[in-house]
Design an enzyme around this catalytic site. Structure first.
Site, PDB file in Angstrom:
ATOM      1  N   LYS A 188       0.832  -1.216   0.000  1.00 25.27           N
ATOM      2  CA  LYS A 188       0.000   0.000   0.000  1.00 25.27           C
ATOM      3  C   LYS A 188       0.860   1.256   0.000  1.00 25.27           C
ATOM      4  CE  LYS A 188      -4.447  -1.670   1.488  1.00 25.27           C
ATOM      5  NZ  LYS A 188      -5.688  -1.436   2.205  1.00 25.27           N
ATOM      6  N   LYS A 196      -5.343  -9.491  -5.880  1.00 25.56           N
ATOM      7  CA  LYS A 196      -6.614  -9.933  -5.307  1.00 25.56           C
ATOM      8  C   LYS A 196      -7.722  -8.918  -5.575  1.00 25.56           C
ATOM      9  CE  LYS A 196      -7.182  -8.053  -0.758  1.00 25.56           C
ATOM     10  NZ  LYS A 196      -8.562  -7.653  -1.057  1.00 25.56           N
ATOM     11  N   LYS A 252     -11.863  -3.950  -2.635  1.00 22.09           N
ATOM     12  CA  LYS A 252     -12.876  -2.893  -2.608  1.00 22.09           C
ATOM     13  C   LYS A 252     -12.315  -1.563  -3.054  1.00 22.09           C
ATOM     14  CE  LYS A 252     -14.485  -3.891   1.853  1.00 22.09           C
ATOM     15  NZ  LYS A 252     -13.454  -3.293   2.641  1.00 22.09           N
TER      16      LYS A 252
HETATM   17  P1  ATP Z   1      -9.402  -2.947   0.783  1.00 18.08           P
HETATM   18  O1  ATP Z   1      -8.993  -2.837  -0.653  1.00 18.08           O
HETATM   19  O2  ATP Z   1      -9.956  -1.676   1.319  1.00 18.08           O
HETATM   20  O3  ATP Z   1      -8.347  -3.562   1.663  1.00 18.08           O
HETATM   21  P2  ATP Z   1     -10.701  -5.480   0.708  1.00 18.08           P
HETATM   22  O4  ATP Z   1     -11.527  -5.837  -0.470  1.00 18.08           O
HETATM   23  O5  ATP Z   1      -9.343  -6.084   0.797  1.00 18.08           O
HETATM   24  O6  ATP Z   1     -10.658  -3.917   0.778  1.00 18.08           O
HETATM   25  P3  ATP Z   1     -11.120  -5.734   3.540  1.00 18.08           P
HETATM   26  O7  ATP Z   1     -12.090  -4.842   4.210  1.00 18.08           O
HETATM   27  O8  ATP Z   1      -9.665  -5.451   3.624  1.00 18.08           O
HETATM   28  O9  ATP Z   1     -11.540  -5.845   1.995  1.00 18.08           O
HETATM   29  O10 ATP Z   1     -11.377  -7.210   4.027  1.00 18.08           O
HETATM   30  C1  ATP Z   1     -12.641  -7.693   4.444  1.00 18.08           C
HETATM   31  C2  ATP Z   1     -12.579  -9.210   4.521  1.00 18.08           C
HETATM   32  O11 ATP Z   1     -12.632  -9.747   3.207  1.00 18.08           O
HETATM   33  C3  ATP Z   1     -11.285  -9.720   5.126  1.00 18.08           C
HETATM   34  O12 ATP Z   1     -11.586 -10.851   5.926  1.00 18.08           O
HETATM   35  C4  ATP Z   1     -10.455 -10.090   3.929  1.00 18.08           C
HETATM   36  O13 ATP Z   1      -9.506 -11.089   4.211  1.00 18.08           O
HETATM   37  C5  ATP Z   1     -11.517 -10.595   2.961  1.00 18.08           C
HETATM   38  N1  ATP Z   1     -11.131 -10.392   1.577  1.00 18.08           N
HETATM   39  C6  ATP Z   1     -10.819  -9.223   0.994  1.00 18.08           C
HETATM   40  N2  ATP Z   1     -10.543  -9.390  -0.299  1.00 18.08           N
HETATM   41  C7  ATP Z   1     -10.667 -10.708  -0.559  1.00 18.08           C
HETATM   42  C8  ATP Z   1     -10.530 -11.501  -1.736  1.00 18.08           C
HETATM   43  N3  ATP Z   1     -10.205 -10.967  -2.901  1.00 18.08           N
HETATM   44  N4  ATP Z   1     -10.745 -12.829  -1.634  1.00 18.08           N
HETATM   45  C9  ATP Z   1     -11.080 -13.376  -0.456  1.00 18.08           C
HETATM   46  N5  ATP Z   1     -11.247 -12.697   0.698  1.00 18.08           N
HETATM   47  C10 ATP Z   1     -11.048 -11.365   0.654  1.00 18.08           C
HETATM   48 MG    MG Z   2      -7.945  -5.537   2.387  1.00 24.53          MG
END
Ligand code: ATP
Ligand code: MG
Length: 339
Positions: free
Chosen positions: A117, A198, A201
């Site tokens: 990041k 991955k 969001k």
């Molecule tokens: P950001 O980009 O803001 O980090 P994010 O999509 O990674 O958003 P988080 O809020 O960080 O989402 O994570 C929420 C939950 O979803 C966590 O338990 C994380 O491990 C899971 N998660 C996030 N992205 C994935 C993915 N691509 N596949 C599986 N699990 C995920």
């Molecule tokens: Mg995340």
């Protein structure tokens, strides 16, 4: 397990950093919903974490509400799960400060998510570096036994364990040492536009993700545009060029609960990637439609949503406040109240 065995306590955190996507659901939310009776669940919408990168205030507020509504739409039941907003419970920030004071800088600097990041930012905030300490506070305040996480959070959970052990060693037994629980199937969904990253969001590239409030047409479009390779083999393979196909198969597997060989057998007679994408899109559309419909109802009722979040915050404080008082006592702070 005997009937009266205490339920394991589970803490999950989720950022209000954008609309929820298929990866969040498959990797995390589904497990939270499935575990509501077997486990004592706390789900924290981590707005304090969100501001480690720049946020537009009005947007942060809106996303926090939308996230809460979407979690309820996915099946989080306010009767069985404590769903709350992190900044509604002051103990998180207070505990994070204290834990940061026993965390060596080197432990934070080697976190891979920080390194990734930090590279994307023009200027890196201190909060981005200390983020995993706050996450540790989130977990330890609730005496959580388990933290269900996608693969990307594994290293942070290890860190939380190390910090808990260190605090216990210095100040005496205070914290439960948590365990990270990683779901086996579909633990990690990759970006449709770039299967080496991955699904996330906060990534705003077009056709990157399937969002949980996407229409049937949007889902179909995003999956049909998913990056694949120039071959035609529909198999789970770790070859770099097969990452896109593997991701589509992983999504299909996660939503059909089939084994890898059953999934490969489903596509054995398939006529190329167009067919693969069509069938994956069908499965995803069916899984998401009921979630989207419940979400649309909830997001239209703001008062009800705020009421549910106030209830959640009250229940969370009842646990976190006595815990942070204990922590303060352990480190030698003078109690504020006469006893
Ligand atoms: P950001 O980009 O803001 O980090 P994010 O999509 O990674 O958003 P988080 O809020 O960080 O989402 O994570 C929420 C939950 O979803 C966590 O338990 C994380 O491990 C899971 N998660 C996030 N992205 C994935 C993915 N691509 N596949 C599986 N699990 C995920
Ligand atoms: Mg995340």
């Amino acid at each position: 397990m005997p009937h009266d065995a205490p339920r394991r306590r589970v803490l999950s955190g989720i950022q209000p950093s954008g609309a929820l996507h298929l990866g969040n659901w498959v990797g995390a939310i589904r497990q939270w919903v499935a575990g509501q009776d077997r486990r004592e669940n706390f789900i924290c919408i981590v707005d304090l974490h969100a501001i480690t990168i720049t946020q537009e205030p009005a947007l942060l507020k809106r996303r926090t509400r939308e996230l809460a509504a979407m979690l309820f739409a996915c099946g989080i039941d306010p009767e069985r799960t404590t769903l709350f907003v992190q900044s509604h419970v002051r103990a998180h920030a207070e505990c994070a400060w204290i834990l940061g004071c026993i965390t060596p800088l080197g432990w934070l600097e080697r976190m891979t998510q920080y390194k990734a990041k930090a590279q994307q930012q023009k200027s890196v905030s201190t909060g981005l570096l200390t983020y995993p300490v706050l996450q540790t506070a989130d977990i330890l305040l609730y005496d959580a036994d388990e933290v269900p996480v996608g693969e990307d959070q594994k290293q942070h959970i290890e860190l939380a364990r190390d910090i808990a052990l260190r605090f216990n060693q210095i100040y005496g037994e205070t914290f439960v040492v948590p365990e990270g629980v990683i779901p086996e199937v579909g633990a990690r969904v990759m970006g449709l536009d770039d299967p080496t990253q991955k699904m996330s969001k906060s990534a705003d590239a077009r056709d990157h993700a399937v969002l949980l409030d996407d229409s049937d047409e949007q889902i179909d479009r995003a999956i049909r545009r998913a990056v694949t390779d120039s071959g035609r083999d529909i198999v789970f393979s770790n070859a770099p060029e097969k990452a896109g196909v593997k991701n589509l198969l992983t999504i299909y597997q996660a939503l059909t609960a089939k084994t890898r060989s059953e999934v490969e057998a489903d596509f054995a007679g398939s006529r190329g990637y167009g067919d693969l994408k069509r069938r994956v899109a069908e499965v995803v559309v069916e899984a998401i439609r009921p979630i989207r419909l419940r979400y649309q109802e909830l997001i239209a009722n703001e008062d009800e949503l705020d009421r549910l979040l106030a209830l959640g915050a009250g229940a969370a404080r009842a646990q976190a406040e006595p815990k942070v008082e204990l922590v303060k006592e352990r480190v030698g702070f003078l109690p504020a109240r006469a006893r």
